[in-house]
Design an enzyme around this catalytic site. Structure first.
Site, mmCIF file in Angstrom:
data_model
loop_
_atom_site.group_PDB
_atom_site.id
_atom_site.type_symbol
_atom_site.label_atom_id
_atom_site.label_comp_id
_atom_site.label_asym_id
_atom_site.label_seq_id
_atom_site.Cartn_x
_atom_site.Cartn_y
_atom_site.Cartn_z
ATOM 1 N N ASP A 149 53.641 31.114 -6.038
ATOM 2 C CA ASP A 149 53.780 31.567 -7.425
ATOM 3 C C ASP A 149 54.486 30.514 -8.271
ATOM 4 O O ASP A 149 55.580 30.058 -7.921
ATOM 5 C CB ASP A 149 54.588 32.868 -7.479
ATOM 6 C CG ASP A 149 53.915 34.006 -6.733
ATOM 7 O OD1 ASP A 149 53.151 34.739 -7.371
ATOM 8 O OD2 ASP A 149 54.149 34.145 -5.510
ATOM 9 N N ASP A 162 54.471 25.558 -2.808
ATOM 10 C CA ASP A 162 54.947 26.914 -3.054
ATOM 11 C C ASP A 162 53.777 27.656 -3.700
ATOM 12 O O ASP A 162 52.813 27.035 -4.156
ATOM 13 C CB ASP A 162 56.165 26.872 -3.972
ATOM 14 C CG ASP A 162 56.672 28.247 -4.331
ATOM 15 O OD1 ASP A 162 56.808 29.084 -3.423
ATOM 16 O OD2 ASP A 162 56.914 28.490 -5.530
#
Length: 236
Positions: free
Chosen positions: A13, A11
């Site tokens: 952020d 992922d």
């Protein structure tokens, strides 16, 4: 039996890149422009993985503006996104130790990629600013699929971009800091790593073991140790 990793997906952020400080800065700027008190930095940080609307709602709620209509909310959200795009990478950086992880993956010839719910134009701009664009072997964003995480469709698209068959998804690790990351990775048959150092609200911290991740790491250092244990890219 130990299985060797064919690729690692992250992922964006709160997992691979620490972007919270830039979001805190923009929310504070917008608050001051409206003569409002900026919400606490820690509160903004906890909403990053929930997206732009969540951070804007936090700002409005903190200043007695919870009742604004949808059109006004969307105006604030668009202003937030415009401000972010114009000044996207002032303080954002790779989480500590993860540059070592990426360097080692690359030396071993193991591709790494990103599956994110961040809009593509922002994800691409951020990677460009951090000089990661050419290093990232696969980037999958919401615009690329019909169903975003927690649906497994983005994970399957990442496999396709990496030329890895779905039947080999068990040799591709997915690392994320939100329950939808873990659900998407599990649904695609990938071993999942929960980055508990990410942007997770306190109320969710109590239920992390219920998310169903294969591994939980509390720090970027632990993630590095997991991925690079004994110099071998393998897991059990």
């Amino acid at each position: 039996m130990a299985q060797f990793i064919k690729a690692v997906l992250f992922d964006l952020d709160g997992t691979l890149i620490d972007t919270a400080t830039d979001f805190v800065r923009i929310i504070a700027k917008m608050s001051r422009e409206n003569n409002w008190q900026p919400p606490r930095a820690v509160d903004v940080r906890e909403q990053v993985s929930a997206g732009a609307s969540a951070m804007v709602r936090l700002m409005l709620n903190a200043n007695g503006q919870a009742g604004v209509d949808e059109a006004t909310l969307l105006e604030f959200r668009q202003q937030f996104l415009d401000e972010y795009a114009a000044d996207i990478c002032v303080d954002s950086c790779l989480f500590s130790e993860l540059d070592d992880v990426l360097n080692t993956l690359e030396r071993q010839g193991i591709p790494w990629g990103i599956v994110t719910n961040k809009p593509r134009h922002l994800a691409e701009l951020l990677l460009q600013k951090l000089e990661l664009s050419e290093r990232c072997s696969a980037l999958v964003c919401p615009e690329d699929v019909s169903r975003s995480k927690p649906d497994p469709e983005p994970m399957y698209m990442a496999l396709e971009k990496l030329s890895i068959p779905r039947g080999a998804s068990g040799c591709v690790l997915y690392v994320g800091d939100h329950i939808r990351d873990i659900e998407a990775g599990n649904a695609a048959g990938m071993p999942t790593v929960l980055a508990a150092y990410g942007y997770i609200p306190p109320e969710d911290q109590k239920t992390l073991k219920k998310w169903g991740a294969n591994y939980i790491v509390d720090t970027p250092q632990q993630l590095k140790q997991l991925l690079l244990a004994s110099g071998k890219f393998e897991y059990t």
